[in-house]
Design an enzyme around this catalytic site. Sequence first.
Site, PDB file in Angstrom:
ATOM      1  N   LYS A 127      -6.268   1.406 -11.501  1.00  0.00           N
ATOM      2  CA  LYS A 127      -5.941  -0.004 -11.763  1.00  0.00           C
ATOM      3  C   LYS A 127      -4.941  -0.122 -12.925  1.00  0.00           C
ATOM      4  O   LYS A 127      -4.015  -0.923 -12.870  1.00  0.00           O
ATOM      5  CB  LYS A 127      -7.204  -0.819 -12.012  1.00  0.00           C
ATOM      6  N   SER A 138     -15.631  -5.858  -9.353  1.00  0.00           N
ATOM      7  CA  SER A 138     -16.909  -6.444  -9.739  1.00  0.00           C
ATOM      8  C   SER A 138     -17.576  -5.649 -10.854  1.00  0.00           C
ATOM      9  O   SER A 138     -18.536  -6.116 -11.443  1.00  0.00           O
ATOM     10  CB  SER A 138     -17.843  -6.505  -8.524  1.00  0.00           C
ATOM     11  N   GLU A 141     -11.765   1.094  -6.677  1.00  0.00           N
ATOM     12  CA  GLU A 141     -12.444   0.710  -7.914  1.00  0.00           C
ATOM     13  C   GLU A 141     -12.449   1.867  -8.929  1.00  0.00           C
ATOM     14  O   GLU A 141     -13.489   2.450  -9.221  1.00  0.00           O
ATOM     15  CB  GLU A 141     -13.876   0.287  -7.547  1.00  0.00           C
ATOM     16  N   ASP A 188       0.857  -1.183   0.000  1.00  0.00           N
ATOM     17  CA  ASP A 188       0.000   0.000   0.000  1.00  0.00           C
ATOM     18  C   ASP A 188       0.892   1.230   0.000  1.00  0.00           C
ATOM     19  O   ASP A 188       2.006   1.182   0.542  1.00  0.00           O
ATOM     20  CB  ASP A 188      -0.931   0.021   1.217  1.00  0.00           C
ATOM     21  N   HIS A 216     -12.893 -11.774  -8.614  1.00  0.00           N
ATOM     22  CA  HIS A 216     -13.877 -11.138  -7.732  1.00  0.00           C
ATOM     23  C   HIS A 216     -14.213 -12.080  -6.578  1.00  0.00           C
ATOM     24  O   HIS A 216     -14.945 -13.046  -6.747  1.00  0.00           O
ATOM     25  CB  HIS A 216     -15.145 -10.784  -8.518  1.00  0.00           C
TER      26      HIS A 216
END
Length: 184
Positions: free
Chosen positions: A99, A121, A94, A35, A142
Amino acid sequence: MNVGVIGSGSIGPDLAYGFATALSKAGGGKVYLVDISQDALDAGMARIKGYIDKAVGKKKLKPAKAEALLAAFVPTREVGDLADCDYVLEAATEELELKQKILAQVEAAVKDDCLVGFATSGLPRAQIAASAVHPERCFVNHPFFPAWRSTPVEVVPSEDAAFTRQMVKTLTLLGKVPIPVKDV
């Protein structure tokens, strides 16, 4: 086998704990928890330690095994530390651009046969992997909740048959039951 989990927020530590538990039963390996925030890493590792302490308290894990399990974790703020990983799962926010940025960092750090999964998702695998140097090794993973204990995992596999077989084998080793689904 070495595994990396990127994101120490809501789901990353749970995934990392589940992977470490499975690896401890399958010969061992390191689980890197990545992280950008040291506070998030500290909180994630505290949650993982809490799971381990709870298992010891319930006599589901012996203290020596608990120490070995905790020692398998490598908390880090550097994606470059994932160089020896066989599988990296991104579990960050998300957002497509984030990403894709993480994917570029992972691809620069890992070996060519490392699998790269995305815990999402709602974002299409095709869009996430569009910017990849090796899109064939990218897939969506997922998980169901609780992620550390739940075995089924929906996956949007790669178009590459060899990487898809490797993905199924890897997830199975990590205690998961891959359920292939179509891309969104």
